[in-house]
Design an enzyme around this catalytic site. Structure first.
Site, PDB file in Angstrom:
ATOM      1  N   GLU A  41      15.823 -22.507 -18.308  1.00 33.12           N
ATOM      2  CA  GLU A  41      16.170 -21.821 -19.552  1.00 33.12           C
ATOM      3  C   GLU A  41      15.648 -22.593 -20.770  1.00 33.12           C
ATOM      4  O   GLU A  41      15.805 -23.816 -20.859  1.00 33.12           O
ATOM      5  CB  GLU A  41      17.694 -21.691 -19.613  1.00 33.12           C
ATOM      6  CG  GLU A  41      18.250 -20.982 -20.816  1.00 33.12           C
ATOM      7  CD  GLU A  41      19.776 -20.860 -20.753  1.00 33.12           C
ATOM      8  OE1 GLU A  41      20.339 -20.134 -21.582  1.00 33.12           O
ATOM      9  OE2 GLU A  41      20.400 -21.493 -19.869  1.00 33.12           O
TER      10      GLU A  41
ATOM     11  N   LYS B 219      18.773 -12.782 -22.490  1.00 33.10           N
ATOM     12  CA  LYS B 219      20.100 -13.122 -21.972  1.00 33.10           C
ATOM     13  C   LYS B 219      21.151 -12.151 -22.508  1.00 33.10           C
ATOM     14  O   LYS B 219      21.151 -11.817 -23.690  1.00 33.10           O
ATOM     15  CB  LYS B 219      20.438 -14.564 -22.383  1.00 33.10           C
ATOM     16  CG  LYS B 219      21.639 -15.177 -21.687  1.00 33.10           C
ATOM     17  CD  LYS B 219      21.712 -16.664 -22.013  1.00 33.10           C
ATOM     18  CE  LYS B 219      22.804 -17.381 -21.266  1.00 33.10           C
ATOM     19  NZ  LYS B 219      22.807 -18.838 -21.519  1.00 33.10           N
TER      20      LYS B 219
ATOM     21  N   CYS C 102      21.404 -18.021 -16.650  1.00 37.27           N
ATOM     22  CA  CYS C 102      22.533 -18.957 -16.705  1.00 37.27           C
ATOM     23  C   CYS C 102      23.884 -18.241 -16.767  1.00 37.27           C
ATOM     24  O   CYS C 102      24.372 -17.743 -15.761  1.00 37.27           O
ATOM     25  CB  CYS C 102      22.349 -19.915 -17.873  1.00 37.27           C
ATOM     26  SG  CYS C 102      23.308 -21.466 -17.683  1.00 37.27           S
TER      27      CYS C 102
END
Length: 627
Positions: free
Chosen positions: A46, A113, A165
């Site tokens: 990330e 995200k 994540c």
């Protein structure tokens, strides 16, 4: 679908915020290594172009612009390979945390995200905007149009998508939508910070997802001490249909740690009936590995030339010293002598070549002697036991060791104040003043050594002391890094015994026989930390119940009373003392040197726990406690 085999890879990278050259070099090295292994699809962590820890710099549009320029450089390295690389994208005055897919030098799209971490050490909503599910749109950047959003990609007939994540840690995670759409591969680029035993949770998350969603799941985490406080273990996981295929060694000293595996995709995959979980992790091994890697990265990224330590002979400073010794031992084991020494950028090539000729034990001691300078600063209240403990430990690991007394300086300050007040200072009337001046007088000399050596001065406060302010500002808090401020005293004491027995640090035999003491009062008072405070185990229980589990003071009291920790009146006194000292000493915690996040929580106001400097001091809440 017909059977398709893909060579998949994921790489952990040791990045640094806004270190463009360094970050891109690691990305290039990962791509080169992947290509050498005939990898078809490579996952990188990330935000690996910028670094994850840029904090408020993410709000500056120029950061995303530079990151995009660097992305176009990375694109040209992706010849005959698909690579997923992380960067921020600035659109319509909003910042999105994205993974960009590059295939054969062409940008295919950006996945943004969807769930932002906003607890503990995370503050992502301050910088980023969450992307809505099932939305895909186009944007223009530098003369080209690109797709961004909740995209499903295709690699040789295999559909794949992302969970970035935090996305994977939510009940309504993206994978729930991906599976009905025929997705057989999920990529997870992460910046998941280190905490004790967290890798066990992460392993379950990945392997169980691969079974539940009947897919292959590839996970890549950041590695090392990226921005100062957070440590990343560099975990790489490749799993499929409930079976772990590949996992790397965590917390290594490499810049790039790549794992690859050939994965078979078919219409009727075999789903594992039983998941084989990893055995419970040894938290002593884990914290030593994290601490040593964190120190190495902090030292070299801050361009410091080693460490300086006021070695008192007590538990906290002893752990700091052995952590440096472990940094050297583990670093050489991970990288080899030449690379370990060269990465520090503090030795000449002649020195590097010389170190490479030394046998292992001599090499470690000589390197430690060049990297760690210790000083014992005694007073009339210091004991022979602590002096012997400090000297014995320093000599056993090879650290440079000095010893001097500070009585003359203490007398000078005391006499000045006595002259001003026109009365003598006494232990009966001026106890705290006479204790603190000894601790503060120790700071200037040790700071001088740090300045002379261009080294990092290590502060030695632990989490238990930080909670109740049992530390002297500008004294034992003096330092540029406070490496063990995230660990409680009870854990430290058992850790030192473990390090002596399991790692062979015999120099710890002295400190492991001592009761923790500040040694600031006259010796006939037999001062100990637990006499001044309370048993450390109890202090840590109160702290965890109060701030990790978030109970009110009277609830904390009732829980401990039910556990029969102590008699009701004693327990009331301890709980009252804890909350009173906690409230009074927030200003101290605000001023502590940067510390590492090592446990599942900490008390650092800059990372995990914010508390007002001025407050009501829990007076009303404590009044509810009735023994």
């Amino acid at each position: 679908m017909e059977e398709t085999r893909l060579m998949l890879a994921a790489a952990a990278l040791n990045q640094t915020p806004m270190d463009w050259d360094g970050n891109l070099q690691h990305i290039k090295d990962a791509i080169t290594e992947a290509a050498t292994n005939n990898v078809q699809l490579l996952l990188l962590p990330e935000l690996c172009i910028t670094g994850y820890g840029c904090e408020d710099m993410f709000l500056s549009p120029w950061l995303s612009e530079v990151a995009f320029e660097k992305l176009l450089q990375v694109k040209e390295w992706c010849d005959d390979i698909t690579v997923a690389v992380g960067l921020p994208v600035f659109l319509d005055k909003k910042v999105y945390n994205t993974a960009c897919v590059i295939k054969n030098k062409e940008i295919v799209g950006f996945t943004a995200k969807q769930f932002l971490a906003n607890d503990g050490v995370h503050y992502e909503p301050r910088w980023f905007t969450p992307w809505p599910a099932n939305v895909v749109q186009e944007f223009e950047m530098m003369g080209h149009t690109y797709r961004i959003g909740d995209i499903i990609y295709n690699e040789q007939g295999v559909k794949y998508a992302f969970e970035i994540c935090e996305d994977a840690w939510r009940p309504n995670r993206p994978a729930e939508r991906h599976m009905p759409k025929g997705v057989q591969l999920i990529l997870n680029p992460s910046a998941s910070h280190f905490a004790l035993s967290k890798t066990d949770v992460r392993h379950r998350l990945v392997v169980e997802a691969s079974k539940r969603y009947q897919c292959a799941y590839v996970y890549a985490n950041l590695l090392g001490n990226e921005a100062g406080r957070m440590i990343y273990d560099g975990e790489v996981l490749i799993a499929q249909n409930g079976k772990l295929i590949r996992r790397n060694e965590l917390l290594c000293f490499k810049d790039v740690d790549l794992e690859c595996a050939e994965v078979c995709f078919s219409a009727n995959p075999k789903i594992e009936d039983v998941i084989e979980y990893l055995p419970p992790i040894d938290e002593n091994k884990e914290v030593v590995a994290a601490l040593s890697l964190a120190l190495y990265d902090y030292m070299r990224k801050s361009r410091s030339r080693g460490f300086v330590l006021s070695l008192s002979g007590g538990a906290d400073s002893s752990l700091c010293a052995v952590a440096v010794a472990e940094m050297v031992r583990r670093g050489i084991e991970s990288l080899g002598t030449v690379l370990f020494v060269a990465k520090m950028q503090m030795f000449s090539m002649k020195d590097v070549a010389y170190f490479d000729t030394l046998p292992e034990e001599r090499l470690q001691k000589e390197l430690i002697g060049r990297l760690l300078t210790c000083a014992y600063q005694g007073t009339v209240n210091s004991s022979d036991n602590t002096y012997n403990s400090a000297r014995g430990l320093a000599e056993s690991i090879g650290a440079k060791f000095y010893s001097w007394t500070i009585d003359e300086e203490v007398r000078g300050y005391v006499s000045k104040i006595e002259d001003v007040l026109e009365r003598p200072l006494t232990w009966e009337q001026d106890d705290l003043t006479l204790q603190n001046i000894q601790a503060r007088v120790r700071a200037p000399g040790i700071w001088m050594l740090a300045n002379i050596n261009n080294a990092l001065l290590m502060a030695t406060s632990n989490r238990s002391e930080g909670s109740v302010g049992y530390t002297t500002m500008d004294g034992d808090t003096a330092g540029g890094i406070s490496p063990i401020a995230g660990i409680d005293k009870a854990f430290i004491r058992q850790l030192l015994v473990w390090m002596q027995v399991e790692l062979g640090y015999e120099g710890l035999q002295y400190v492991n026989k001592l009761q923790p003491s500040a040694e600031l009062r006259p010796s006939d008072e037999e001062q100990t930390d637990e006499k001044d405070l309370m048993p450390y185990e109890v202090l840590n229980q109160i702290e965890r119940l109060a701030f990790h589990d978030r109970y009110a003071p009277h609830e904390v009291y009732n829980i401990l009373l039910e556990q029969q920790v102590a008699a009701p009146d004693v327990l009331q006194a301890w709980v009252t003392k804890f909350y009173t000292l906690w409230s009074r000493n927030q200003w101290k915690r605000e001023r502590l040197a940067p510390s590492f996040h090592l446990d599942d929580y900490n008390i650092d106001s800059r990372s995990w726990l914010r508390f007002p400097i001025l407050s009501g001091g829990f007076h009303e809440e404590l009044a509810k406690i009735r023994p």
